[in-house]
Design a protein around this motif. Structure first.
Motif, PDB file in Angstrom:
ATOM      1  N   LEU A 113       0.814  -1.205   0.000  1.00 50.04           N
ATOM      2  CA  LEU A 113       0.000   0.000   0.000  1.00 50.04           C
ATOM      3  C   LEU A 113       0.850   1.257   0.000  1.00 50.04           C
ATOM      4  CD1 LEU A 113      -2.761  -1.053   2.510  1.00 50.04           C
ATOM      5  CD2 LEU A 113      -2.835  -1.069   0.032  1.00 50.04           C
ATOM      6  N   SER A 114       0.274   2.316  -0.509  1.00 45.75           N
ATOM      7  CA  SER A 114       0.935   3.615  -0.497  1.00 45.75           C
ATOM      8  C   SER A 114       0.918   4.179   0.920  1.00 45.75           C
ATOM      9  CB  SER A 114       0.198   4.588  -1.417  1.00 45.75           C
ATOM     10  OG  SER A 114       0.161   4.099  -2.725  1.00 45.75           O
ATOM     11  N   ALA A 115       1.828   5.095   1.179  1.00 46.20           N
ATOM     12  CA  ALA A 115       1.897   5.723   2.494  1.00 46.20           C
ATOM     13  C   ALA A 115       0.579   6.411   2.824  1.00 46.20           C
ATOM     14  CB  ALA A 115       3.029   6.735   2.533  1.00 46.20           C
ATOM     15  N   GLY A 116       0.117   6.203   4.024  1.00 51.97           N
ATOM     16  CA  GLY A 116      -1.059   6.905   4.506  1.00 51.97           C
ATOM     17  C   GLY A 116      -2.390   6.260   4.183  1.00 51.97           C
ATOM     18  N   GLU A 117      -2.380   5.093   3.541  1.00 52.02           N
ATOM     19  CA  GLU A 117      -3.668   4.461   3.258  1.00 52.02           C
ATOM     20  C   GLU A 117      -3.626   2.973   3.592  1.00 52.02           C
ATOM     21  OE1 GLU A 117      -4.572   5.048  -0.890  1.00 52.02           O
ATOM     22  OE2 GLU A 117      -3.129   3.575  -1.523  1.00 52.02           O
ATOM     23  N   ILE A 118      -4.730   2.508   4.124  1.00 50.61           N
ATOM     24  CA  ILE A 118      -4.903   1.088   4.406  1.00 50.61           C
ATOM     25  C   ILE A 118      -6.188   0.665   3.722  1.00 50.61           C
ATOM     26  CG2 ILE A 118      -5.376  -0.645   6.167  1.00 50.61           C
ATOM     27  CD1 ILE A 118      -3.705   0.978   8.098  1.00 50.61           C
ATOM     28  N   LYS A 119      -6.099  -0.345   2.890  1.00 57.60           N
ATOM     29  CA  LYS A 119      -7.282  -0.858   2.208  1.00 57.60           C
ATOM     30  C   LYS A 119      -7.329  -2.370   2.384  1.00 57.60           C
ATOM     31  CE  LYS A 119      -7.512   2.733  -1.290  1.00 57.60           C
ATOM     32  NZ  LYS A 119      -7.490   3.050  -2.715  1.00 57.60           N
ATOM     33  N   PHE A 120      -8.122  -2.777   3.353  1.00 55.25           N
ATOM     34  CA  PHE A 120      -8.315  -4.208   3.520  1.00 55.25           C
ATOM     35  C   PHE A 120      -9.303  -4.697   2.469  1.00 55.25           C
ATOM     36  CE2 PHE A 120      -7.128  -3.217   8.029  1.00 55.25           C
ATOM     37  CZ  PHE A 120      -5.980  -3.995   8.063  1.00 55.25           C
ATOM     38  N   SER A 121      -9.145  -5.948   2.079  1.00 55.04           N
ATOM     39  CA  SER A 121     -10.017  -6.542   1.070  1.00 55.04           C
ATOM     40  C   SER A 121     -11.378  -6.886   1.672  1.00 55.04           C
ATOM     41  CB  SER A 121      -9.373  -7.805   0.506  1.00 55.04           C
ATOM     42  OG  SER A 121      -9.189  -8.765   1.544  1.00 55.04           O
ATOM     43  N   PRO A 122     -12.385  -6.999   0.818  1.00 59.88           N
ATOM     44  CA  PRO A 122     -13.705  -7.402   1.315  1.00 59.88           C
ATOM     45  C   PRO A 122     -13.677  -8.748   2.047  1.00 59.88           C
ATOM     46  CG  PRO A 122     -13.904  -6.506  -0.895  1.00 59.88           C
ATOM     47  CD  PRO A 122     -12.424  -6.631  -0.606  1.00 59.88           C
ATOM     48  N   ILE A 123     -12.858  -9.690   1.594  1.00 61.05           N
ATOM     49  CA  ILE A 123     -12.803 -10.990   2.272  1.00 61.05           C
ATOM     50  C   ILE A 123     -12.232 -10.840   3.678  1.00 61.05           C
ATOM     51  CG2 ILE A 123     -10.562 -11.692   1.321  1.00 61.05           C
ATOM     52  CD1 ILE A 123     -13.517 -14.015   2.057  1.00 61.05           C
ATOM     53  N   PHE A 124     -11.272  -9.937   3.866  1.00 62.23           N
ATOM     54  CA  PHE A 124     -10.732  -9.699   5.209  1.00 62.23           C
ATOM     55  C   PHE A 124     -11.838  -9.214   6.134  1.00 62.23           C
ATOM     56  CE2 PHE A 124      -8.879  -6.781   8.351  1.00 62.23           C
ATOM     57  CZ  PHE A 124      -8.063  -7.671   9.039  1.00 62.23           C
ATOM     58  N   TYR A 125     -12.616  -8.223   5.684  1.00 62.61           N
ATOM     59  CA  TYR A 125     -13.713  -7.711   6.520  1.00 62.61           C
ATOM     60  C   TYR A 125     -14.721  -8.806   6.850  1.00 62.61           C
ATOM     61  CZ  TYR A 125     -12.131  -2.899   5.776  1.00 62.61           C
ATOM     62  OH  TYR A 125     -11.397  -1.746   5.757  1.00 62.61           O
ATOM     63  N   THR A 126     -15.032  -9.646   5.868  1.00 62.25           N
ATOM     64  CA  THR A 126     -15.971 -10.741   6.103  1.00 62.25           C
ATOM     65  C   THR A 126     -15.441 -11.707   7.148  1.00 62.25           C
ATOM     66  OG1 THR A 126     -16.829 -10.582   3.847  1.00 62.25           O
ATOM     67  CG2 THR A 126     -17.197 -12.674   4.996  1.00 62.25           C
ATOM     68  N   LEU A 127     -14.170 -12.081   7.024  1.00 62.00           N
ATOM     69  CA  LEU A 127     -13.570 -13.013   7.981  1.00 62.00           C
ATOM     70  C   LEU A 127     -13.499 -12.415   9.385  1.00 62.00           C
ATOM     71  CD1 LEU A 127     -10.705 -14.362   5.698  1.00 62.00           C
ATOM     72  CD2 LEU A 127     -12.760 -15.612   6.422  1.00 62.00           C
ATOM     73  N   VAL A 128     -13.151 -11.137   9.489  1.00 65.21           N
ATOM     74  CA  VAL A 128     -13.100 -10.477  10.797  1.00 65.21           C
ATOM     75  C   VAL A 128     -14.493 -10.441  11.421  1.00 65.21           C
ATOM     76  CG1 VAL A 128     -12.687  -8.278  11.980  1.00 65.21           C
ATOM     77  CG2 VAL A 128     -11.024  -9.133  10.328  1.00 65.21           C
ATOM     78  N   THR A 129     -15.497 -10.145  10.623  1.00 69.11           N
ATOM     79  CA  THR A 129     -16.873 -10.123  11.124  1.00 69.11           C
ATOM     80  C   THR A 129     -17.274 -11.487  11.673  1.00 69.11           C
ATOM     81  OG1 THR A 129     -17.455  -8.382   9.567  1.00 69.11           O
ATOM     82  CG2 THR A 129     -19.278  -9.671  10.483  1.00 69.11           C
ATOM     83  N   GLN A 130     -16.917 -12.548  10.976  1.00 62.32           N
ATOM     84  CA  GLN A 130     -17.238 -13.898  11.448  1.00 62.32           C
ATOM     85  C   GLN A 130     -16.515 -14.223  12.755  1.00 62.32           C
ATOM     86  OE1 GLN A 130     -16.180 -16.234   8.030  1.00 62.32           O
ATOM     87  NE2 GLN A 130     -18.162 -15.941   7.055  1.00 62.32           N
ATOM     88  N   LEU A 131     -15.246 -13.842  12.849  1.00 59.03           N
ATOM     89  CA  LEU A 131     -14.493 -14.100  14.085  1.00 59.03           C
ATOM     90  C   LEU A 131     -15.037 -13.278  15.251  1.00 59.03           C
ATOM     91  CD1 LEU A 131     -10.890 -14.244  12.605  1.00 59.03           C
ATOM     92  CD2 LEU A 131     -12.214 -16.173  13.511  1.00 59.03           C
ATOM     93  N   ALA A 132     -15.445 -12.052  14.979  1.00 61.02           N
ATOM     94  CA  ALA A 132     -16.037 -11.216  16.028  1.00 61.02           C
ATOM     95  C   ALA A 132     -17.348 -11.827  16.508  1.00 61.02           C
ATOM     96  CB  ALA A 132     -16.248  -9.796  15.521  1.00 61.02           C
ATOM     97  N   ALA A 133     -18.140 -12.348  15.580  1.00 61.17           N
ATOM     98  CA  ALA A 133     -19.403 -12.991  15.957  1.00 61.17           C
ATOM     99  C   ALA A 133     -19.139 -14.229  16.811  1.00 61.17           C
ATOM    100  CB  ALA A 133     -20.204 -13.355  14.716  1.00 61.17           C
ATOM    101  N   ARG A 134     -18.146 -15.002  16.444  1.00 61.54           N
ATOM    102  CA  ARG A 134     -17.780 -16.183  17.241  1.00 61.54           C
ATOM    103  C   ARG A 134     -17.312 -15.762  18.629  1.00 61.54           C
ATOM    104  NH1 ARG A 134     -13.991 -20.345  14.224  1.00 61.54           N
ATOM    105  NH2 ARG A 134     -14.155 -21.326  16.261  1.00 61.54           N
ATOM    106  N   SER A 135     -16.635 -14.615  18.714  1.00 61.64           N
ATOM    107  CA  SER A 135     -16.184 -14.106  20.006  1.00 61.64           C
ATOM    108  C   SER A 135     -17.368 -13.792  20.904  1.00 61.64           C
ATOM    109  CB  SER A 135     -15.331 -12.842  19.816  1.00 61.64           C
ATOM    110  OG  SER A 135     -14.132 -13.142  19.124  1.00 61.64           O
ATOM    111  N   LEU A 136     -18.428 -13.232  20.314  1.00 62.90           N
ATOM    112  CA  LEU A 136     -19.628 -12.854  21.083  1.00 62.90           C
ATOM    113  C   LEU A 136     -20.365 -14.053  21.644  1.00 62.90           C
ATOM    114  CD1 LEU A 136     -21.097  -9.969  18.910  1.00 62.90           C
ATOM    115  CD2 LEU A 136     -20.031  -9.788  21.170  1.00 62.90           C
TER     116      LEU A 136
END
Length: 94
Positions: A67-90
Motif C-alpha cells: 500500500l501507499s503511504a497513509g492508506e490502508i485498504k483491507f479486502s472485502p474478504i478480510f472484513y468478512t472473515l473479521v466479522t465472522q471471528l467477532a461474531a464467534r467471540s460474542l
C-alpha cells in the motif's frame, strides 16, 4: 499459534520462502496492525490466538503489503472473515 509460527505463515502467504527472514520486521509490524484492527472490531483475545484466525491475519498482512503511504485498504474478504471471528467471540466460541 505463537507469533513466530504466524510469521512463517505470513511469509508463505506473501509468496516468500518460509525460511526467508529479510522482511521479518515489516511483516511483524503488519501483523501487529492487523491484530489491533481485529481487536478493535470485536475479535476477542482468545479468538485472536485461535487457529481459526491464522488465515484472516495472513489475508490482512498481505492486504497491507503493497500500500501507499497513509492508506490502508483491507479486502472485502478480510472484513468478512473479521466479522465472522467477532461474531464467534460474542457467542463464546473463541
Amino acid at each position: 499459534m505463537n507469533d513466530e509460527e504466524l510469521l512463517i505463515q505470513c511469509r508463505i502467504g506473501l509468496g516468500m520462502s518460509a525460511a526467508t527472514t529479510a522482511m521479518d520486521g515489516a511483516i511483524r509490524q503488519k501483523m501487529l496492525l492487523v491484530k489491533s484492527f481485529m481487536l478493535g472490531a470485536g475479535v476477542s483475545e482468545e479468538m485472536l490466538s485461535d487457529p481459526a484466525s491464522i488465515g484472516t491475519i495472513v489475508v490482512g498482512v498481505t492486504d497491507t503489503w503493497n500500500l501507499s503511504a497513509g492508506e490502508i485498504k483491507f479486502s472485502p474478504i478480510f472484513y468478512t472473515l473479521v466479522t465472522q471471528l467477532a461474531a464467534r467471540s460474542l457467542v463464546g466460541d473463541g
